[in-house]
Design an enzyme around this catalytic site. Structure first.
Site, mmCIF file in Angstrom:
data_model
loop_
_atom_site.group_PDB
_atom_site.id
_atom_site.type_symbol
_atom_site.label_atom_id
_atom_site.label_comp_id
_atom_site.label_asym_id
_atom_site.label_seq_id
_atom_site.Cartn_x
_atom_site.Cartn_y
_atom_site.Cartn_z
ATOM 1 N N LYS A 131 -11.859 -11.417 -15.526
ATOM 2 C CA LYS A 131 -11.784 -11.503 -16.991
ATOM 3 C C LYS A 131 -11.796 -12.967 -17.422
ATOM 4 C CE LYS A 131 -8.889 -10.310 -20.904
ATOM 5 N NZ LYS A 131 -7.784 -9.542 -21.465
ATOM 6 N N GLU A 190 -7.688 -16.783 -6.700
ATOM 7 C CA GLU A 190 -8.159 -15.960 -5.581
ATOM 8 C C GLU A 190 -9.646 -15.652 -5.726
ATOM 9 O OE1 GLU A 190 -5.498 -15.482 -7.389
ATOM 10 O OE2 GLU A 190 -3.786 -14.888 -6.150
ATOM 11 N N GLY A 243 -6.799 -6.631 -18.377
ATOM 12 C CA GLY A 243 -7.332 -6.510 -17.014
ATOM 13 C C GLY A 243 -7.084 -5.135 -16.408
ATOM 14 N N ARG A 244 -5.853 -4.651 -16.531
ATOM 15 C CA ARG A 244 -5.517 -3.366 -15.902
ATOM 16 C C ARG A 244 -6.036 -2.173 -16.694
ATOM 17 N NH1 ARG A 244 -1.432 -6.372 -17.661
ATOM 18 N NH2 ARG A 244 -0.017 -5.610 -19.272
ATOM 19 N N GLU A 277 2.770 -3.641 -14.322
ATOM 20 C CA GLU A 277 2.436 -4.878 -15.027
ATOM 21 C C GLU A 277 2.563 -4.645 -16.541
ATOM 22 O OE1 GLU A 277 -1.563 -7.000 -14.924
ATOM 23 O OE2 GLU A 277 -0.566 -8.094 -13.319
ATOM 24 N N HIS A 333 4.614 13.952 5.818
ATOM 25 C CA HIS A 333 5.045 13.601 7.177
ATOM 26 C C HIS A 333 5.573 12.179 7.241
ATOM 27 C CE1 HIS A 333 3.415 17.322 8.834
ATOM 28 N NE2 HIS A 333 2.524 17.201 7.871
ATOM 29 N N LYS A 357 2.133 -18.219 -9.719
ATOM 30 C CA LYS A 357 0.825 -18.897 -9.661
ATOM 31 C C LYS A 357 1.013 -20.402 -9.786
ATOM 32 C CE LYS A 357 -1.870 -15.444 -12.245
ATOM 33 N NZ LYS A 357 -2.656 -15.233 -13.455
HETATM 34 O O1 F6P Z 1 -2.278 -12.289 -12.399
HETATM 35 C C1 F6P Z 1 -2.358 -11.073 -13.059
HETATM 36 C C2 F6P Z 1 -3.709 -10.881 -13.660
HETATM 37 O O2 F6P Z 1 -3.848 -11.651 -14.788
HETATM 38 C C3 F6P Z 1 -3.953 -9.412 -13.975
HETATM 39 O O3 F6P Z 1 -3.417 -9.029 -15.171
HETATM 40 C C4 F6P Z 1 -5.430 -9.347 -13.898
HETATM 41 O O4 F6P Z 1 -5.899 -8.035 -13.796
HETATM 42 C C5 F6P Z 1 -5.685 -10.172 -12.664
HETATM 43 O O5 F6P Z 1 -4.748 -11.218 -12.746
HETATM 44 C C6 F6P Z 1 -7.072 -10.714 -12.510
HETATM 45 O O6 F6P Z 1 -7.435 -11.500 -13.588
HETATM 46 P P1 F6P Z 1 -8.928 -11.886 -13.854
HETATM 47 O O7 F6P Z 1 -9.704 -10.636 -14.086
HETATM 48 O O8 F6P Z 1 -8.922 -12.785 -15.046
HETATM 49 O O9 F6P Z 1 -9.453 -12.601 -12.632
#
Ligand code: F6P
Length: 557
Positions: free
Chosen positions: A208, A214, A280-281, A366, A397, A521
């Site tokens: 987003k 990452e 995002g979610r 979240e 199980h 972060k």
């Molecule tokens: O760190 C949490 C977050 O902001 C989530 O809410 C989001 O889905 C995820 O990181 C990834 O964010 P992006 O889509 O901006 O890379």
């Protein structure tokens, strides 16, 4: 900004407290005395059928829960969300994931713009790309069709797409595989890409913000790997044009930040946008679902969206007393706030839904793991429960022991489909029917248990009778659908989105920000130099962190 109603100060809350104190949960008696109970507490919502009867629910409690929803103005909040009001107060944003699945002929004007038109423009471009890849028209740098899609994203840009990809495996085009990289642990990108053919791969960089550490690190690694591989094998030379052409054929992006996408080197024509009003979610049904659209095709994707929309319509229009997300959300509040339930299990009896609980963890936790309300005042009661789960029968199980005989209240949602994607038989037995026997049996066992007398009647020696008693009265909700179809997957996701919303409204919280992820972060960036050898940065850390980094440095090969 409207101040949130304090749910705990409403008459309905007081009434619920009284009902809680007076309630003697006894599923055996409740069902025996009331033959109509199962029917009365079951309802249909879009293509889902839900049985709420094995919950701590009486007519009085249900009425009081509905009154609670009324007294916290759930209807007003719901209307505000659907209309695009800026209910995400800390980020001053609308919350309009429901607009992502409005039909083409609908219209929703937000800040003078018809967002439905914008949504369908992007969808149409996604469908064109999906068709080109599926038909082999889109080719890589050497003219070969794409065989592997690698989605690079994390959180909402990963969990939704993975979950849907797994859920809809039977609908995928053979010969076209999607893989997903999320973790910055290099093991993830290594394992996902080491055997990929650079000539037939397409990377989707899904973020987003297009700034997430990452994702951007993994995306850069993927870009370098692609260009190096193509250069080493003599397919491209080291000119800017050749490199740009390779990226154009092998990289697309999904983001709200199209400037950053261009900076990364991805052709704007290969960028699929979405908007800051999609959290995002809550984004799997935006361009973030691109890998899924490619895998299952535009027609199936339209069914997914239709499923989402059907559940939205149910949530928006059904009376609270017949409204599945409203009732399930209120029940979660009931358990969380009156029974001190700390967690909530989601147990799909559908192997294809094996990532559903992982997806729900971000969606719910979240969203509702908050300690302040939307006007920044402290919450007045416990909020967000821990969501977890695994598919049945595997969980049976593993951890069901604790649900059956442990000391904790763990409300659980059981989800099953009537018809399997693969109707296999063994020894003349329909294996899926056998599988579903477990689905039916577990909620019955949890509800009705087994008494000491029943255990004794089986000839159990007295010394271990108590150990073999099942107390029963464990609350569950059963959700069934005819099959795990694209439409049903859309409905299930929307169901839990709205359950999450209902809980958030009762607690007065903004379910759409996530400030709680920021500190970690920030510290990781501050600590990074200390890890890689900067002694001054190391000295600035607390002694525990210094100690741990010391161990890391000492053992690094
Ligand atoms: O760190 C949490 C977050 O902001 C989530 O809410 C989001 O889905 C995820 O990181 C990834 O964010 P992006 O889509 O901006 O890379």
């Amino acid at each position: 900004m409207r101040t949130p109603v304090d749910a705990t100060a409403t008459p309905a809350w007081a009434e619920l407290a009284r009902l809680h104190d007076d309630l003697n949960v006894d599923f055996r008696a409740w069902f025996a005395d009331d033959p109509d109970r199962a029917q009365r507490f079951s309802l249909a919502a879009a293509d889902l059928y839900a049985d709420l009867s094995k919950n701590y629910l009486t007519d009085e409690i249900k009425d009081a829960l509905v009154r609670l929803a009324e007294q916290v103005d759930l209807a007003g909040r719901r209307e505000a969300m659907f209309a695009g009001e800026r209910i995400n107060t800390t980020e001053n944003r609308s919350v309009l994931h429901t607009a992502l699945r409005l039909p083409r002929d609908a219209s929703l004007i937000v800040d003078g713009v018809d967002v439905v038109q914008q949504v369908h423009e992007v969808l149409d471009r996604m469908y064109v790309l999906a068709d080109q890849i599926r038909s082999g028209e889109w080719v890589g740098i050497t003219g070969k069709p794409i065989r592997t899609i690698v989605n690079i994203g994390i959180g909402g840009s990963d969990l939704g797409p993975v979950m849907v990809y797994e859920a809809l495996k039977p609908y995928q085009q053979p010969g076209l595989e999607c893989r997903f990289v999320s973790n910055i642990d290099p093991a993830d990108i290594y394992e996902t890409t080491h055997d990929v053919d650079p000539e037939t791969v397409l990377f989707i960089v899904a973020s987003k913000t297009f700034t997430t550490l990452e994702t951007m690190t993994n995306a850069r690694m993927a870009k370098n790997w692609l260009l190096n591989s193509l250069q080493t094998s003599g397919i491209i030379d080291n000119t800017d044009e050749a490199r740009a052409e390779a990226i154009r054929r092998h990289f697309v992006a999904v983001s709200t930040n199209l400037e950053k996408v261009a900076e990364f080197g991805i052709d704007p024509q290969n960028a699929f946008g979405f908007w800051d009003w999609v959290g995002g979610r809550y984004s799997v049904d935006s361009a973030v679902g691109l890998a899924d659209v490619i895998a299952i095709g535009p027609e199936n994707w339209q069914s997914v969206l239709a499923g989402f929309h059907a559940m939205d319509e149910h949530f928006r229009t059904a009376d609270f007393s017949e409204n599945l997300p409203v009732l399930m959300g209120l029940l979660n509040v009931w358990y969380n706030n009156f029974y001190d339930a700390q967690s909530h299990a989601v147990l799909p009896y559908a192997q294809y839904l094996h990532r559903f609980a992982a997806y729900l963890q971000q969606l719910t936790m979240e969203s509702n793991g908050k300690r302040t309300r939307w006007d920044a005042s402290p919450v007045t009661t416990q909020t967000g429960e821990v969501f977890w789960g695994e598919p049945g029968t595997n969980g049976q199980h593993a951890f069901y022991q604790l649900i059956h005989q442990g000391t904790k209240v763990i409300p659980a949602d059981f989800i099953a489909a009537v018809n399997p994607a693969h109707a296999l038989r063994e020894g003349g037995v329909d294996v899926h029917a056998l599988f579903l026997s477990n689905f039916f049996a577990q909620t019955a066992a949890l509800a009705f248990g087994k008494t000491a007398d029943e255990v004794r009647a089986e000839g159990t020696r007295e010394a271990i009778v108590e150990a073999r008693v099942f107390p029963g009265n464990k609350p569950t909700t059963s959700i069934m659908a005819a099959e795990i179809s694209p439409r049903v997957v859309g409905e299930l996701i929307a169901l839990y989105e709205h359950i999450t919303f209902v809980e958030g409204v009762v607690w007065g919280i903004n379910s759409f920000d996530q400030w709680g992820v920021e500190l970690g972060k920030q510290l990781a960036m501050e600590i990074a130099p200390a890890v890689t050898g900067d002694d001054e940065a190391l000295a600035r850390q607390d002694t525990s962190t210094q100690n741990l980094i010391g161990f890391y440095r000492d053992h690094r090969i």
